[in-house]
Design an enzyme around this catalytic site. Structure first.
Site, short mmCIF file in Angstrom:
data_model
loop_
_atom_site.label_atom_id
_atom_site.label_comp_id
_atom_site.label_asym_id
_atom_site.label_seq_id
_atom_site.Cartn_x
_atom_site.Cartn_y
_atom_site.Cartn_z
N CYS A 7 0.87 -1.19 0.00
CA CYS A 7 0.00 0.00 0.00
C CYS A 7 0.90 1.23 0.00
O CYS A 7 2.07 1.15 -0.39
CB CYS A 7 -0.98 -0.02 1.18
SG CYS A 7 -0.20 0.01 2.81
N ASN A 10 2.28 1.52 4.38
CA ASN A 10 2.58 0.26 5.09
C ASN A 10 2.28 0.34 6.59
O ASN A 10 2.95 -0.29 7.40
CB ASN A 10 4.03 -0.21 4.85
CG ASN A 10 4.29 -1.67 5.26
OD1 ASN A 10 5.39 -2.01 5.69
ND2 ASN A 10 3.31 -2.53 5.13
N CYS A 12 -1.42 0.78 7.43
CA CYS A 12 -2.86 0.47 7.57
C CYS A 12 -3.27 -0.76 6.74
O CYS A 12 -3.49 -1.84 7.30
CB CYS A 12 -3.72 1.66 7.17
SG CYS A 12 -3.48 3.11 8.21
N ARG A 13 -3.38 -0.58 5.43
CA ARG A 13 -3.99 -1.64 4.61
C ARG A 13 -3.11 -2.86 4.42
O ARG A 13 -3.56 -4.00 4.65
CB ARG A 13 -4.39 -1.06 3.23
CG ARG A 13 -5.50 -0.04 3.34
CD ARG A 13 -5.64 0.75 2.06
NE ARG A 13 -4.48 1.60 1.83
CZ ARG A 13 -4.24 2.29 0.73
NH1 ARG A 13 -5.09 2.21 -0.27
NH2 ARG A 13 -3.17 3.05 0.62
N SER A 14 -1.86 -2.67 3.95
CA SER A 14 -1.05 -3.86 3.67
C SER A 14 -0.62 -4.62 4.93
O SER A 14 -0.56 -5.86 4.90
CB SER A 14 0.16 -3.54 2.76
OG SER A 14 1.05 -2.64 3.35
N ASP A 123 -8.29 3.75 1.35
CA ASP A 123 -7.34 4.13 2.39
C ASP A 123 -8.11 4.61 3.63
O ASP A 123 -8.85 5.58 3.55
CB ASP A 123 -6.46 5.26 1.84
CG ASP A 123 -5.30 5.58 2.77
OD1 ASP A 123 -5.33 5.13 3.93
OD2 ASP A 123 -4.39 6.29 2.32
#
Ligand code: 4NP
Length: 154
Positions: A7, A10, A12-14, A123
């Site tokens: 993401c 690095n 939050c999402r990934s 996001d």
């Protein structure tokens, strides 16, 4: 087999996708055979633990993200990993721009590959709690389908 989620930051999402997939791989008995990691296209948060909101939302569903530390994607990653999965289209564009010619990793958009209701993982950084829950909902479902693919490839 080695899988990298990417993401922007690095944090939050990934990292959420990394934690969810690692736990699901463990439950499927595949932990020894599949390496799971995550990275950001940007390096602003290098060395940081995942966002506290991501950690808390994940923990409520039984995923522990606390040991993860942010890193920035590097050109070497394109030959280290078999599959690099971008969380949104801008991440995928940035990865394509970085990808060395002839590198072994297959690049794809994570949610599109696993036929999610959304192509991109929104996001949640500037969102409320619901944004972090949505990331988990999208990631959990796509990881279930990713595991089916991995079982077929091993
Ligand atoms: P991520 O979210 O890409 O899911 O980790 C973000 C985290 C931090 C920033 C942007 C996105 N930031 O600009 O600091």
């Amino acid at each position: 087999m080695r899988i990298l989620f990417v993401c922007l930051g690095n944090i939050c999402r990934s990292p959420t996708a990394e934690g969810v997939l690692r736990q699901k791989m463990r439950e499927a008995g595949l932990a020894e055979r599949v390496e799971v990691a995550s990275a950001g296209t940007g390096g602003w948060h290098k060395g940081e633990a995942p966002d506290v909101r991501s950690q808390q939302a994940a923990k409520r569903r039984g995923y522990d993200l606390s040991a993860q530390r942010a890193q920035q994607v590097s050109t070497a990653d394109f030959n280290r990993y078999d599959l690099i999965l971008a969380m949104d289209k801008s991440n995928l564009r940035d990865l394509k721009a970085l990808q060395p010619a002839g590198a072994k990793a297959e690049l794809d958009l994570f949610l599109r590959r696993y036929e999610s209701v959304k192509d991109e993982c929104p996001d949640p950084y500037y969102e409320g709690e619901a944004g972090f829950e949505e990331v988990l909902n999208l990631v959990e479902r796509a990881c279930d389908l990713l595991i089916i693919e991995v079982k077929g490839r091993l």
